[in-house]
Scaffold this motif. Structure first.
Motif, PDB file in Angstrom:
ATOM      1  N   TYR A 172       0.814  -1.213   0.000  1.00 51.59           N
ATOM      2  CA  TYR A 172       0.000   0.000   0.000  1.00 51.59           C
ATOM      3  C   TYR A 172       0.849   1.265   0.000  1.00 51.59           C
ATOM      4  O   TYR A 172       0.581   2.214  -0.703  1.00 51.59           O
ATOM      5  CB  TYR A 172      -0.956  -0.010   1.189  1.00 51.59           C
ATOM      6  N   ASP A 173       1.844   1.276   0.855  1.00 50.40           N
ATOM      7  CA  ASP A 173       2.707   2.443   0.925  1.00 50.40           C
ATOM      8  C   ASP A 173       4.106   1.986   1.328  1.00 50.40           C
ATOM      9  O   ASP A 173       4.341   0.822   1.573  1.00 50.40           O
ATOM     10  CB  ASP A 173       2.161   3.513   1.859  1.00 50.40           C
ATOM     11  N   GLY A 174       4.989   2.925   1.411  1.00 54.41           N
ATOM     12  CA  GLY A 174       6.366   2.614   1.810  1.00 54.41           C
ATOM     13  C   GLY A 174       7.353   3.426   1.008  1.00 54.41           C
ATOM     14  O   GLY A 174       7.293   3.462  -0.222  1.00 54.41           O
ATOM     15  N   ALA A 175       8.206   4.125   1.727  1.00 52.98           N
ATOM     16  CA  ALA A 175       9.246   4.922   1.098  1.00 52.98           C
ATOM     17  C   ALA A 175      10.520   4.749   1.896  1.00 52.98           C
ATOM     18  O   ALA A 175      10.496   4.495   3.093  1.00 52.98           O
ATOM     19  CB  ALA A 175       8.837   6.390   1.062  1.00 52.98           C
ATOM     20  N   ILE A 176      11.615   4.872   1.198  1.00 50.38           N
ATOM     21  CA  ILE A 176      12.926   4.718   1.830  1.00 50.38           C
ATOM     22  C   ILE A 176      13.721   5.997   1.585  1.00 50.38           C
ATOM     23  O   ILE A 176      13.810   6.474   0.466  1.00 50.38           O
ATOM     24  CB  ILE A 176      13.667   3.492   1.250  1.00 50.38           C
ATOM     25  N   LEU A 177      14.278   6.525   2.652  1.00 51.71           N
ATOM     26  CA  LEU A 177      15.166   7.679   2.591  1.00 51.71           C
ATOM     27  C   LEU A 177      16.568   7.193   2.899  1.00 51.71           C
ATOM     28  O   LEU A 177      16.802   6.607   3.964  1.00 51.71           O
ATOM     29  CB  LEU A 177      14.739   8.754   3.596  1.00 51.71           C
TER      30      LEU A 177
END
Length: 180
Positions: A172-177
């Motif tokens: 559904y979502d997920g981001a990596i910095l």
């Protein structure tokens, strides 16, 4: 069938036949040994985090943020809530930044504090010129790799790199910095 670039079959198969990873080690797939990684729900929140951190480092009230003219407006919502000046720089038809026009903008506009460079539609763009502009102006370069599934370790010019696996994987979502 989507026209967006898809990961190779080998890359997909490797995902099923590797040892089980703990959730805290999942981001290691995107990191180099000398970088640090953080997980966010969306890359927009990663941008917001970087901007707030930059404000605290500079001890300023406002930021000048340079963004390519072709950029998702929804991702800018958190930045618009900050006291920031958004400047949109032109890109070429191929997606690379138009360095000549950006240099002209430097003469007319405020010096950038943050510059966002984007890799579009799975294609690695040339961000070397943006890196030189960022370094010569004391700005931080943010490499938006939201449309890239796998990092390009050969051309890392940025201070930060953003990934959005939710755009490729069935999550559904997920981001990596990544802090380089």
């Amino acid at each position: 069938i989507t026209k967006a670039p898809l990961p190779s079959w080998l890359f997909i198969l490797k995902a099923f036949f590797t040892k089980r990873l703990e959730s805290k080690h999942i981001i290691d797939l995107w990191m180099s040994p000398e970088s640090k990684g953080f997980i966010f729900s969306r890359s927009a929140w990663s941008l917001d985090f970087i901007a707030k951190y930059r404000l605290s480092v500079l001890e300023q009230d406002t930021l000048n943020i340079w963004i390519p003219s072709y950029f998702c407006n929804a991702s800018l919502a958190p930045l618009r809530k900050l006291k920031s000046n958004l400047f949109f720089y032109p890109i070429k038809e191929c997606g690379n930044p138009n360095i000549e026009e950006i240099n002209n903008m430097l003469l007319e506009n405020y010096k950038p504090d943050l510059i966002v460079g984007v890799h579009y539609f799975g294609k690695i763009m040339n961000l070397e010129g943006l890196s030189e502009i960022a370094n010569s102006n004391g700005a931080w370069l943010i490499e938006d790799s939201a449309h890239i599934l796998k990092p390009n370790r050969r051309s890392n010019f940025s201070h930060f790199t953003l990934f959005s696996p939710h755009k490729f994987l069935p999550i559904y979502d997920g981001a990596i910095l990544i802090v380089n």
